[in-house]
Write a protein that holds these residues in place. Structure first.
Motif, short mmCIF file in Angstrom:
data_model
loop_
_atom_site.label_atom_id
_atom_site.label_comp_id
_atom_site.label_asym_id
_atom_site.label_seq_id
_atom_site.Cartn_x
_atom_site.Cartn_y
_atom_site.Cartn_z
N ALA A 173 -4.28 -1.55 0.54
CA ALA A 173 -2.96 -1.90 0.01
C ALA A 173 -2.22 -0.63 -0.39
O ALA A 173 -1.02 -0.49 -0.14
N ILE A 187 2.72 3.26 -9.77
CA ILE A 187 3.10 2.08 -8.99
C ILE A 187 3.35 0.98 -9.99
O ILE A 187 2.52 0.71 -10.86
N GLU A 222 2.64 4.39 2.97
CA GLU A 222 3.28 4.56 4.28
C GLU A 222 4.63 3.86 4.33
O GLU A 222 5.60 4.39 4.85
N SER A 223 4.70 2.64 3.77
CA SER A 223 5.95 1.87 3.84
C SER A 223 7.03 2.48 2.96
O SER A 223 8.20 2.49 3.33
N ALA A 224 6.63 2.96 1.76
CA ALA A 224 7.64 3.42 0.80
C ALA A 224 7.98 4.90 0.94
O ALA A 224 9.06 5.31 0.57
N TYR A 225 7.04 5.70 1.49
CA TYR A 225 7.27 7.13 1.59
C TYR A 225 7.40 7.63 3.02
O TYR A 225 7.81 8.75 3.26
N GLY A 226 7.00 6.79 3.98
CA GLY A 226 7.08 7.24 5.38
C GLY A 226 5.75 7.72 5.91
O GLY A 226 4.86 8.12 5.15
N THR A 227 5.63 7.71 7.23
CA THR A 227 4.35 8.01 7.88
C THR A 227 3.93 9.45 7.69
O THR A 227 2.75 9.74 7.48
N PHE A 269 -0.96 1.17 2.66
CA PHE A 269 0.19 0.46 3.20
C PHE A 269 1.43 0.73 2.36
O PHE A 269 2.53 0.95 2.89
N TYR A 270 1.27 0.76 1.05
CA TYR A 270 2.39 1.03 0.16
C TYR A 270 2.94 2.43 0.39
O TYR A 270 4.15 2.63 0.55
#
Lengths: 466, 393
Positions: free
Chosen positions: B255, B181, B261-266, B258-259
């Motif tokens: 965090a 990251i 999930e947001s960047a790779y999908g649920t 959240f990263y």
């Protein structure tokens, strides 16, 4: 504004998947019928909402065909001259900052706290000077309220209108998995910006947020182009600019933040590319600086047409959560700044401008919480001075990233920054009881230095509490 | 050996601690517990004892090293895998594919050499089996580097390795494609509470953190000895020029979730979570038969997990005494609440753990959620895992 003729509209319709879906539906509706008249089709279309869908699709195409225009002149002449004065002030600051950096190099001192061209306090202080400078004629139709920090005659929406517009947020409940899955599918299949806005207003699942943003900005099939553009800009970064130094210093604060320190290098890279990006000037919705090119100064405005300011890193940081690819983060940041965040730094009477937003907040607090408004004034800590930081930087640093991105959803959802008015009002109401006990500015600062967790939904609730 | 004394007339518990850690003592004081008054060394006048590792029982199981020594953990996992019928463990949803290929030195040296020659471009990581804080760890590209631990030159015809110190070493395939990251490598520290081994009851904590390296990650051979690139231990990173006291290189697990999930999908995010749970449960299951269970013991483990760039989690090690030193205000808050929640589970209302029945229905206490409770119907285990995943999320 470029008007499309019917032929061109049809061409664009034919390139949209939705058009072909509609056509298929109509065909299926008429099955085996041989003779179909225009009236028949119209009746059918009206009966199953196809007419509505077509109207939306065509208006979407017309909207997209409009070339984005940058607002340069304000309807209020006084603000145009103010913008020039502001730019001159910033040029002076730039010279001072440049001198300081030269001195630092010689002295090898480590303090870089004041090395920025302007911050939100400078901006607010400049807006305050309007009161003294305005001609008395401008006050004729305005009930002069000397207790407000900013009170100039610009066309302002009624604050009740804003409160009413966002009241639906109070009714939002936690959604079931089934509903969330439905929204996911919607985002995957939807293309129209009006529909995407509706989704953004209600609820955006974390896993689909990036897709929604990319679709809304029409980047979803443009990854190669975005990547190429970014690579070009990265190459240009090899030529050092003085502004790079200021950006590096700006990044120090974000590098200490527990939520954003991991993205420090990416944020700096994005900003360095940003100040070299020629396309910003034509894409930005409002002109920020208006300065005459000076012959004697060492520096001119960056190619973007405006100076980088303190905490500019904060606008990039939350977007780093959305993608592993820096060119995507950059594209999103650029679009957010050109469409929305630019208004937070614009000397303008536009609805979204920092001036309007500030006046809306003052209006609501002075009428709905007069006790607090008055108390803050008495202790030398005006309402606006208290929340200017949260307002200008969209609560980055005050709220956790998921809440910040919910704010961004709302900004897209309403194509407006007014949600920040609601949140600032909520913020002040939340801490009202503590603020009423504060005796001076130091007390107030102590209140906000304690470990706190401000949440989006919570602040919305507080905004509507009496 | 220890005794429990229950005071009939005064229910105020007495505490003793081998650690002068504010997060422990503050918790004891907040509960109104009194410090044991007898002389430190031979004090037996205590009910609650935060103890050091060996032969101290309350917050440890007697032979936790089966799980927490790197060589024992590897040995137990391999044994457990061998013992399982492939069909059974696939049915149960277990998966053993989270341990990088590992050899224990000196015993498996020759096996290692064979594998080493079969994979010429592979980097290996060498670790002392029982040390901590990154001490003695190095990356290996050439067999000659083992001179560091053998004291003698390594020759190609050697079939065994004599170690200078008497300790064992574990040598694993280095995961050289970690998830990055911001271009930096990190590993995860997660907290797991085991209140019983037979039947197994496991709680997982909702807070934890990623420990970040301060330098950009690179597989460049020139940087192979740069610890600031490769080793995530705070004990090492704190010496980097870029170390910041404000965040201490610790990135909250919220965090991180959240990263991802947001960047790779649920879907990818959920799979990662399920895989992490699998690591925890399988590793604990693998030592279930060997650990000396005792109803007066509980243990809080610090799991170290590394994510690779496919979001696949790998088990690095399990710590019986995860650091309670606090490096930042956020860190202090986390660890303070962690200890508080542990005592709310193991001594609810100051009741000693005789009343397991009462606790069975509670799935969540503070930041802890039940990850697995074997005392519930074993056939429902898979459903239970799914449910507790939801609770944890």
């Amino acid at each position: 504004m470029q008007q499309l003729d019917n032929q061109e509209i049809l061409m664009k319709l034919k390139s949209s998947k939705q058009f072909w879906d509609i056509k298929k539906k109509i065909k299926q509706g008429f099955n085996d019928q041989q003779k179909i008249g225009v009236n028949d089709i119209q009746k059918f279309a009206q009966s199953c909402e196809i007419e509505d869908q077509l109207i939306k699709l065509i208006s979407h195409i017309l909207k997209k065909s409009k070339k984005r225009e940058t607002l340069k002149e304000d309807q209020i002449e006084f603000l145009n001259t103010s913008k020039i004065k502001w730019t001159e002030l910033l040029f002076k600051n730039l010279d001072i900052v440049h001198q300081k950096t030269k001195n630092q190099e010689e002295d090898d001192t480590n303090t870089d706290s004041k090395l920025y061209i302007y911050d939100e306090k400078n901006l607010l202080a400049f807006l305050q000077t309007f009161k003294q400078q305005q001609h008395s004629a401008l006050y004729q139709n305005v009930q002069f309220q000397s207790n407000k920090l900013l009170n100039i005659n610009i066309p302002l929406k009624s604050s009740q209108q804003i409160l009413d517009k966002y009241q639906y947020l109070l009714l939002q409940e936690e959604l079931q998995d089934e509903k969330i899955n439905k929204i996911r599918k919607q985002i995957e299949n939807e293309h129209l910006d009006i529909e995407l806005e509706k989704i953004a207003q209600t609820f955006v699942p974390n896993g689909e947020r990036c897709l929604l943003y990319l679709k809304y900005f029409e980047f979803d099939h443009q990854e190669t182009i975005l990547q190429q553009n970014f690579t070009k800009l990265q190459k240009e970064c090899l030529n050092q600019l003085f502004y790079d130094e200021l950006l590096e210093i700006d990044g120090h604060e974000i590098s200490e933040d527990t939520f954003y320190f991991v993205f420090q290098e990416q944020i700096l890279t994005c900003l360095k590319c940003f100040i070299r990006d020629k396309t910003i000037k034509e894409n930005i919705r409002i002109q920020l600086q208006n300065g005459i090119k000076k012959e004697q100064t060492e520096f001119q405005l960056p190619i973007t047409g405006f100076f980088p300011f303190k905490n500019i890193s904060k606008y990039v940081a939350p977007l780093c959560y959305l993608s592993t690819k820096i060119h995507i983060i950059y594209a999103l940041f650029k679009e957010f700044f050109c469409r929305y965040f630019c208004f937070l730094h614009a000397i303008s009477s536009e609805n979204n401008s920092i001036l309007s937003l500030c006046m809306q907040i003052e209006e609501i607090i002075s009428t709905h919480s007069p006790k607090l408004f008055h108390h803050l004034k008495v202790i030398g800590c005006d309402t606006l001075k208290l929340i200017i930081h949260q307002l200008v930087y969209c609560f980055v640093g005050d709220m956790d990233p998921p809440h910040i991105l919910t704010i961004y959803d709302q900004i897209i959802g309403h194509d407006s920054l007014e949600i920040l008015v609601i949140l600032c009002v909520g913020f002040l109401n939340k801490y009202k009881s503590k603020l009423l006990l504060a005796k001076n500015y130091e007390n107030v600062q102590q209140i906000f230095q304690e470990l706190r967790e401000d949440k989006f939904q919570e602040l919305v609730q507080f905004a509507y509490k009496q | 050996m220890f005794e429990l004394k229950i005071f009939m007339y005064n229910k105020k518990l007495k505490w003793k601690s081998d650690f002068e850690k504010s997060v422990i003592i503050e918790n004891f004081l907040n509960r109104g517990w009194i410090k044991s008054q007898e002389k430190e060394d031979d004090s037996t006048d205590w009910n609650v004892y935060w103890a050091t590792v060996w032969n101290q029982i309350i917050n440890h199981f007697p032979n936790h090293y089966e799980l927490t020594r790197k060589d024992c953990m590897v040995k137990n996992l391999k044994r457990f895998k061998r013992e399982q019928d492939r069909e059974t463990y696939e049915q149960q949803g277990w998966n053993f594919d989270f341990l990088p290929t590992t050899y224990i030195f000196p015993g498996e040296y020759s096996l290692f050499v064979e594998e080493f020659h079969r994979s010429p471009n592979q980097t290996w990581i060498v670790k002392p089996a029982a040390r901590s804080q990154g001490q003695g760890i190095f990356l290996l590209r050439q067999i000659q580097q083992l001179k560091k631990i053998s004291g003698t030159t390594i020759t190609s015809n050697m079939t065994q390795l004599n170690l200078v110190s008497k300790e064992n070493y574990v040598v694993s395939k280095y995961i050289d494609n970690p998830l990055l990251i911001g271009g930096k490598k990190f590993d995860l520290r997660m907290y797991v509470l085991v209140t019983n081994y037979k039947p197994l009851k496991v709680w997982i904590y909702n807070k934890g953190f990623g420990r970040f390296c301060n330098e950009q990650y690179t597989t460049d051979v020139a940087e192979i000895e740069n610890m600031f690139v490769h080793l995530t231990n705070v004990a090492i990173q704190q010496y980097s020029d870029k170390y910041s006291k404000k965040h201490g290189g610790k990135y909250s697990i919220d965090a991180l979730k959240f990263y991802v999930e947001s960047a790779y999908g649920t879907e990818a995010f959920q799979k990662m979570i399920d895989d992490i749970h699998n690591i925890i449960l399988t590793s604990l299951k693998s030592v279930q038969v060997v650990i000396q269970n005792d109803k007066h013991c509980f243990e809080m483990y610090g799991y170290d997990i590394l994510l690779d760039n496919n979001l696949k989690p790998w088990l690095i090690e399990i710590n019986a005494s995860p650091s309670l030193t606090t490096t930042t205000p956020v860190d202090k808050n986390l660890k303070l609440n962690l200890i508080n929640d542990i005592y709310n589970i193991v001594l609810p209302n100051d009741d000693f753990p005789d009343n397991e029945q009462k606790q069975q229905q509670i799935n969540k206490i503070g930041g802890f959620s039940v990850l697995y409770d074997e005392s519930l119907d074993l056939m429902n285990r898979k459903t239970q895992k799914r449910q507790s995943v939801k609770i944890w999320k």
